[in-house]
Every structure is written in structure tokens, then in C-alpha cells.
Design a protein around this motif. Sequence first.
Motif, PDB file in Angstrom:
ATOM      1  N   CYS A  24       0.817  -1.224   0.000  1.00 55.61           N
ATOM      2  CA  CYS A  24       0.000   0.000   0.000  1.00 55.61           C
ATOM      3  C   CYS A  24       0.846   1.267   0.000  1.00 55.61           C
ATOM      4  CB  CYS A  24      -0.950  -0.009   1.200  1.00 55.61           C
ATOM      5  SG  CYS A  24      -2.144  -1.353   1.139  1.00 55.61           S
ATOM      6  N   LYS A  25       2.154   1.112   0.042  1.00 59.08           N
ATOM      7  CA  LYS A  25       3.089   2.245  -0.006  1.00 59.08           C
ATOM      8  C   LYS A  25       2.729   3.302   1.034  1.00 59.08           C
ATOM      9  CE  LYS A  25       5.326   1.109  -4.002  1.00 59.08           C
ATOM     10  NZ  LYS A  25       5.004  -0.296  -3.841  1.00 59.08           N
ATOM     11  N   GLY A  26       2.626   2.835   2.278  1.00 58.28           N
ATOM     12  CA  GLY A  26       2.334   3.765   3.361  1.00 58.28           C
ATOM     13  C   GLY A  26       2.152   3.001   4.656  1.00 58.28           C
ATOM     14  N   ASP A  27       1.850   3.732   5.713  1.00 57.45           N
ATOM     15  CA  ASP A  27       1.650   3.101   7.017  1.00 57.45           C
ATOM     16  C   ASP A  27       0.247   2.523   7.099  1.00 57.45           C
ATOM     17  OD1 ASP A  27       4.188   3.801   7.751  1.00 57.45           O
ATOM     18  OD2 ASP A  27       3.573   5.627   8.793  1.00 57.45           O
ATOM     19  N   MET A  28       0.144   1.307   7.631  1.00 57.54           N
ATOM     20  CA  MET A  28      -1.151   0.645   7.812  1.00 57.54           C
ATOM     21  C   MET A  28      -1.293   0.235   9.275  1.00 57.54           C
ATOM     22  SD  MET A  28      -2.726   0.561   4.863  1.00 57.54           S
ATOM     23  CE  MET A  28      -3.904  -0.772   4.730  1.00 57.54           C
ATOM     24  N   THR A  29      -2.525   0.248   9.749  1.00 57.34           N
ATOM     25  CA  THR A  29      -2.821  -0.120  11.136  1.00 57.34           C
ATOM     26  C   THR A  29      -3.712  -1.358  11.119  1.00 57.34           C
ATOM     27  OG1 THR A  29      -2.749   2.207  11.745  1.00 57.34           O
ATOM     28  CG2 THR A  29      -3.844   0.729  13.295  1.00 57.34           C
ATOM     29  N   PHE A  30      -3.463  -2.284  12.044  1.00 55.56           N
ATOM     30  CA  PHE A  30      -4.343  -3.450  12.154  1.00 55.56           C
ATOM     31  C   PHE A  30      -4.531  -3.820  13.625  1.00 55.56           C
ATOM     32  CE2 PHE A  30      -0.056  -5.167  11.979  1.00 55.56           C
ATOM     33  CZ  PHE A  30      -0.063  -6.190  12.922  1.00 55.56           C
ATOM     34  N   GLY A  31      -5.645  -4.501  13.905  1.00 62.57           N
ATOM     35  CA  GLY A  31      -5.887  -5.062  15.225  1.00 62.57           C
ATOM     36  C   GLY A  31      -5.602  -6.546  15.188  1.00 62.57           C
ATOM     37  N   LEU A  32      -5.085  -7.078  16.293  1.00 64.21           N
ATOM     38  CA  LEU A  32      -4.836  -8.520  16.401  1.00 64.21           C
ATOM     39  C   LEU A  32      -5.209  -8.962  17.806  1.00 64.21           C
ATOM     40  CD1 LEU A  32      -3.541 -11.217  15.381  1.00 64.21           C
ATOM     41  CD2 LEU A  32      -1.407 -10.396  16.397  1.00 64.21           C
ATOM     42  N   PHE A  33      -6.102  -9.929  17.900  1.00 61.39           N
ATOM     43  CA  PHE A  33      -6.409 -10.548  19.194  1.00 61.39           C
ATOM     44  C   PHE A  33      -5.682 -11.881  19.263  1.00 61.39           C
ATOM     45  CE2 PHE A  33      -8.905 -13.609  21.691  1.00 61.39           C
ATOM     46  CZ  PHE A  33      -8.801 -12.998  22.930  1.00 61.39           C
ATOM     47  N   VAL A  34      -4.855 -12.026  20.280  1.00 63.53           N
ATOM     48  CA  VAL A  34      -4.140 -13.290  20.499  1.00 63.53           C
ATOM     49  C   VAL A  34      -4.753 -13.952  21.734  1.00 63.53           C
ATOM     50  CG1 VAL A  34      -1.911 -14.355  20.995  1.00 63.53           C
ATOM     51  CG2 VAL A  34      -2.037 -12.400  19.446  1.00 63.53           C
TER      52      VAL A  34
END
Length: 277
Positions: A24-34
Motif C-alpha cells: 500500500c506504499k504507506g503506514d497501515m494499522t491493524f488489530g490482532l487478538f491473540v
Amino acid sequence: MEMLSENKCFDGVQGVYSHRSESCKGDMTFGLFVPPQAKLQEVPVLWYLSGLTCTHENAMTKAGAQRWAAENGIALVFPDTSPRGDDVADDDAYDLGKGAGFYVNATQDPWAPHYKMFDYIAEELPALLFKEFPLLEEAQGITGHSMGGHGALTLAMARPDQYTSVSAFAPIANPTASDWGRKQLSAYLGDDEAAWAAHDATLMMRETGHPSHVLIDQGGADNFLDLLKPEALSEAMAARRQSGTFRMQAGYDHSYFFVSTFMEDHVAFHADALYGV
Ligand SMILES: N[C@@H](CCC(=O)N[C@@H](CS)C(=O)NCC(=O)O)C(=O)O
């Protein structure tokens, strides 16, 4: 990768992380539940793809999935729905551009430089997660809501070896025949409709289907039924004799009240498939 927050949740950890994305040529944010089981062993992963206007946050905070994921010992990933940033093309409409990536790799300007959501979800983010977290690469399921249901079904049918199990909540089921689809596929992929077929769950169901049992829930009182076109997918499933369950849930609308109501079933469905039960 940078950790933005980590909160204890049902004995596991709900984290939010950002990273530089090459796709995506940029900063990406994601959520992760472990889930708590990951303290002892690698766990299966359920991808949750969100719908129009969403970020990583909507489902993470409103779908109520963590409790069921903790009970079943599976991790949950909540990716964003488009590239982000000031240099990323956008549109005034809520259903094109930011928040509306449609899980395709755009080939047309001005979208092509950043809108590579298929590669981001199917290749780049998994590679990062399997490097950084105790997750089982060979046990991935995928689900999603609305545009994300479209993403889940189309990614799973494109990559049946990667996604062992697939389900969807109120998916955009036949985008090549809908105003939730035609505008976006033509903007991102160009006017040649032949290129759109690889991103239409109904057309893919007619062509190939998925080797697993497929679970679909659709609210019977959804305001967007005419755009979602559930009947097209249900007919395609029947014509293909696809193993699956298509449930029309009377009275439910398109909101996260609907999604959260049936989330327990979806998480358990994926856990059964991913643990080989
Ligand atoms: N804003 C649009 C609809 C957008 C919409 O319903 N988005 C769904 C996915 S397609 C959603 O999840 N919205 C965010 C939320 O409910 O948290 C409209 O009013 O026509």
C-alpha cells in the motif's frame, strides 16, 4: 512494526499495531487478538475483513468476537479496509477510495499506486504476522462483513489452499451486478468487465466454489439487500451444489448488532474447521 496499544481481553491480548506496507506504499494499522492458548502453542488465525467506511477498529470494538476466539483458541486479525495517508487518492463518496478498497489490486490511476488490498491482505500482512506472533500459517480462516464479506469469499475462492474455512456476514455477493461494485471495479480495474469476474463471489461460486463448507448469514431486514444481492450467491451455491449453509436471519439489519449476534457461530465454525474437528 510499532505497537500502538495492547489490552488484556478474555485472558488474551487485544493489540493494535502499525507498520510500513510495501503493497500500500504507506503506514497501515491493524488489530490482532491473540487468545490465551497462544502462551503454550501456535494458534489458528481468523481474518475478519470489514465493510465500507470501516477501519481496523469497528469490528474490533463492536463485533464481540474476542470472547468466542478466546474460548475456541483462535487469533483474530482486523485489518484496515484501504490504504491511508495524505498522498493516497480518495473520492468524495463513502463507497470509493479510502475506507472502500474492495480487496482488489487497483490497476487504474489514480488508485493503482496505493490500492493493493488483495496483496496486502493475502500476502504482506500474513507474512508479517507469522513472523511476529505465535500463529499457525497452515490454519487460516477468513470472514467479513458486507464489502469485507465480499473480500472474504473472493479471497477464499481465489486461494483455497491458504484459507481452509470461509464465512461471511451480509456479503456484497454479486458486485458486478450492483452499484456496490460496478463503480468501484471500473474505477480500480478499468472498464474491461472480464477483469472484474475474479472479484465477484457469485461468479466465482459458479466457476469454482470452495472445497470447505461455507457459512453465510444475511439479515432479512437489511436496508441494503438490493445492493448486496444475497439471492444471486445463494442460487450460485445451489447450482454448484456447494457444501454450505446460507441463513436468512429474519428481522436483522446491516449493523454490528446483527454481526455480533451471530459471531459466536462463525468463530466456532472456523475453529472446528481449523482445528480439524
Ligand atoms: N454509510 C453508508 C453505509 C455504510 C455501512 O453501513 N457500512 C457498514 C459496512 S458496509 C459498516 O460496517 N459501517 C460501520 C459500522 O457500522 O461500524 C450509508 O449510510 O449508506
